[in-house]
Motif scaffolding. Sequence first.
Motif, PDB file in Angstrom:
ATOM      1  N   SER A 111      65.247  -8.796 -57.855  1.00 60.30           N
ATOM      2  CA  SER A 111      65.408  -9.810 -58.057  1.00 60.30           C
ATOM      3  C   SER A 111      65.547 -10.549 -58.847  1.00 60.30           C
ATOM      4  O   SER A 111      66.155 -11.660 -59.057  1.00 60.30           O
ATOM      5  CB  SER A 111      63.838  -9.554 -58.440  1.00 60.30           C
ATOM      6  OG  SER A 111      63.302  -9.249 -60.014  1.00 60.30           O
ATOM      7  N   ASN A 112      65.878  -9.680 -60.116  1.00 58.71           N
ATOM      8  CA  ASN A 112      66.647 -10.546 -60.827  1.00 58.71           C
ATOM      9  C   ASN A 112      68.173 -11.116 -60.447  1.00 58.71           C
ATOM     10  O   ASN A 112      68.879 -12.270 -60.652  1.00 58.71           O
ATOM     11  CB  ASN A 112      66.853  -9.556 -62.662  1.00 58.71           C
ATOM     12  CG  ASN A 112      67.957  -8.171 -62.158  1.00 58.71           C
ATOM     13  OD1 ASN A 112      68.311  -7.949 -60.666  1.00 58.71           O
ATOM     14  ND2 ASN A 112      68.479  -7.268 -62.894  1.00 58.71           N
ATOM     15  N   HIS A 113      69.128 -10.120 -59.442  1.00 60.36           N
ATOM     16  CA  HIS A 113      70.192 -10.357 -59.248  1.00 60.36           C
ATOM     17  C   HIS A 113      69.972 -11.684 -58.202  1.00 60.36           C
ATOM     18  O   HIS A 113      70.855 -12.718 -57.600  1.00 60.36           O
ATOM     19  CB  HIS A 113      70.708  -9.064 -58.131  1.00 60.36           C
ATOM     20  CG  HIS A 113      71.883  -9.159 -58.471  1.00 60.36           C
ATOM     21  ND1 HIS A 113      73.091  -8.987 -59.760  1.00 60.36           N
ATOM     22  CD2 HIS A 113      73.389  -9.809 -57.946  1.00 60.36           C
ATOM     23  CE1 HIS A 113      74.199  -8.842 -59.723  1.00 60.36           C
ATOM     24  NE2 HIS A 113      74.672  -9.880 -58.326  1.00 60.36           N
ATOM     25  N   GLN A 114      68.993 -11.607 -57.428  1.00 58.52           N
ATOM     26  CA  GLN A 114      68.636 -13.007 -56.106  1.00 58.52           C
ATOM     27  C   GLN A 114      68.734 -14.157 -57.374  1.00 58.52           C
ATOM     28  O   GLN A 114      68.747 -14.808 -56.869  1.00 58.52           O
ATOM     29  CB  GLN A 114      67.177 -12.283 -55.342  1.00 58.52           C
ATOM     30  CG  GLN A 114      67.129 -11.004 -54.671  1.00 58.52           C
ATOM     31  CD  GLN A 114      65.889 -11.069 -53.717  1.00 58.52           C
ATOM     32  OE1 GLN A 114      65.169 -11.137 -54.518  1.00 58.52           O
ATOM     33  NE2 GLN A 114      66.140  -9.622 -52.907  1.00 58.52           N
ATOM     34  N   ILE A 115      67.579 -13.842 -58.164  1.00 61.30           N
ATOM     35  CA  ILE A 115      67.379 -15.307 -59.297  1.00 61.30           C
ATOM     36  C   ILE A 115      68.898 -16.138 -59.886  1.00 61.30           C
ATOM     37  O   ILE A 115      69.337 -17.004 -59.375  1.00 61.30           O
ATOM     38  CB  ILE A 115      66.490 -14.766 -60.214  1.00 61.30           C
ATOM     39  CG1 ILE A 115      65.071 -14.129 -59.586  1.00 61.30           C
ATOM     40  CG2 ILE A 115      66.727 -16.033 -61.515  1.00 61.30           C
ATOM     41  CD1 ILE A 115      63.972 -13.833 -60.939  1.00 61.30           C
ATOM     42  N   THR A 116      69.950 -14.664 -59.609  1.00 66.02           N
ATOM     43  CA  THR A 116      70.831 -15.378 -60.491  1.00 66.02           C
ATOM     44  C   THR A 116      71.257 -16.017 -59.402  1.00 66.02           C
ATOM     45  O   THR A 116      72.536 -16.415 -59.471  1.00 66.02           O
ATOM     46  CB  THR A 116      71.908 -14.131 -61.271  1.00 66.02           C
ATOM     47  OG1 THR A 116      70.904 -13.323 -62.160  1.00 66.02           O
ATOM     48  CG2 THR A 116      72.997 -14.227 -61.862  1.00 66.02           C
ATOM     49  N   ILE A 117      71.601 -15.047 -58.420  1.00 69.13           N
ATOM     50  CA  ILE A 117      72.453 -15.878 -57.240  1.00 69.13           C
ATOM     51  C   ILE A 117      72.097 -16.943 -56.962  1.00 69.13           C
ATOM     52  O   ILE A 117      72.733 -18.305 -56.416  1.00 69.13           O
ATOM     53  CB  ILE A 117      72.645 -14.642 -55.760  1.00 69.13           C
ATOM     54  CG1 ILE A 117      73.126 -13.510 -56.329  1.00 69.13           C
ATOM     55  CG2 ILE A 117      73.140 -15.382 -54.177  1.00 69.13           C
ATOM     56  CD1 ILE A 117      73.514 -12.745 -54.840  1.00 69.13           C
ATOM     57  N   ALA A 118      70.684 -17.732 -56.450  1.00 66.10           N
ATOM     58  CA  ALA A 118      69.888 -18.300 -56.354  1.00 66.10           C
ATOM     59  C   ALA A 118      70.613 -19.700 -58.207  1.00 66.10           C
ATOM     60  O   ALA A 118      70.972 -21.168 -57.215  1.00 66.10           O
ATOM     61  CB  ALA A 118      68.584 -18.604 -55.815  1.00 66.10           C
TER      62      ALA A 118
END
Length: 427
Positions: free
Chosen positions: A49-56
């Motif tokens: 989830s943290n990588h998804q948030i970062t990409i967004a």
Amino acid sequence: MYQQVVGYWDTPSHRLLRVRYQLLGGLAFALGIPLLLRMASVPEVLSNSNHQITIAAAAIAHIMGYVLYRRLGTFPGVAAAGAILPTFALTYGLVFVIIFFFRFDYSRLQAGGSFLLSVAWYFGLGLVTSRMEPIRLAVVPGGDVAQVTSIGGVTWRTLASPMTPAGRIQGVVADLRADLSGVWERFIADCALSGTPVYHTKQIMESLTGRVAIDHLSENTLGSLNPNQAYLTIKHALDWLAAGIVLVLLSPLFLVVAILIRLESPGPAVFRQQRMGYHGKVVTIYKFRTMRMATDETGDARQRAMTVDRDPRVTSLGRFLRRTRIDELPQILNILRGEMSWIGPRPEALPLSRWYEEKLPFYRYRHVVRPGITGWAQINQGHVAHVEDVRKKLQFDFYYIKNFSPWLDIVICLGTVRTILGGFGAK
């Protein structure tokens, strides 16, 4: 001929200039490479989830940066390469400050890599496109086009006839107020229909020089130069808030500068002078004193108000304060009093302002916005005093009023930093 124009706009070089190719390519480059590098060691990273948030977040920051970068590029005098780093630093910084504030977990590698690769992408894109597509404009003969074609930095191609192939051009320039023949008028209309931009001479001159020529009232109705009232109100509130913060932070610096001024030469540390301000009202502005106190106040007040090159009245410390613009900082008090802004036309000394009003038409109209500590004329021209130089400065001021917006203020902020580092325009 028109098929050739359309064909030019469909060439691979022009496709590279289109928004969707630049933006999609930038997103894929800036977001994809750090993600692929991370996936090489941790294949399941995309499910975190943290990588998804970062990409967004990085995607939002990248899009915001691109939009701002494109918007700033519409103003003359803005070096594209010089605007890339501060623009993306601003948008990435803003987005990730919000993420940090809400305590979301994020990937520092993805965030930092995306930022650096975004900057690298647009730097590289700028180098490629500038070599592939230097500015080329076709000119329709007739009317007042001679002064346009005298502007440097553009490849001008005067068309011999409406049937002349336009070839590789980015637009067509014409004096739309001239008495053009029906054949030329149809040519201009067909160019517009085919997707080739058509510019009026006055419009292109303003865009390339950053000045609005004010010669006749009929050419520049004051209604078209009224600043955006909504932004005027918002800008005033932001000015006041920023001035309060800066005053608190820089109070120790103010004290040190004041002591040094008093030690170098007798007289007060702060210089007060009446100047023409907002809506034509006389205000007292504050600056750190950079000159020796005058022992003789006789003579022409207008001459005393002028600062010439290598003015012997300027002290050694004063030259440093002028070059770095530190001498202007006490005008924060004028901002807090609602008399000035951080950005706007510079207020002139009262004797000079009244003299300019006699010599220059529409000079008083520059007071329609609050005067500023820095401005469009300051970063493009520097300090001036003679009437002809002031006429050019007035054209810069009117360009600022006509294009009054947060985007132009950002350009001026970037230009002010460059001016302070280089000492441009200081006397």
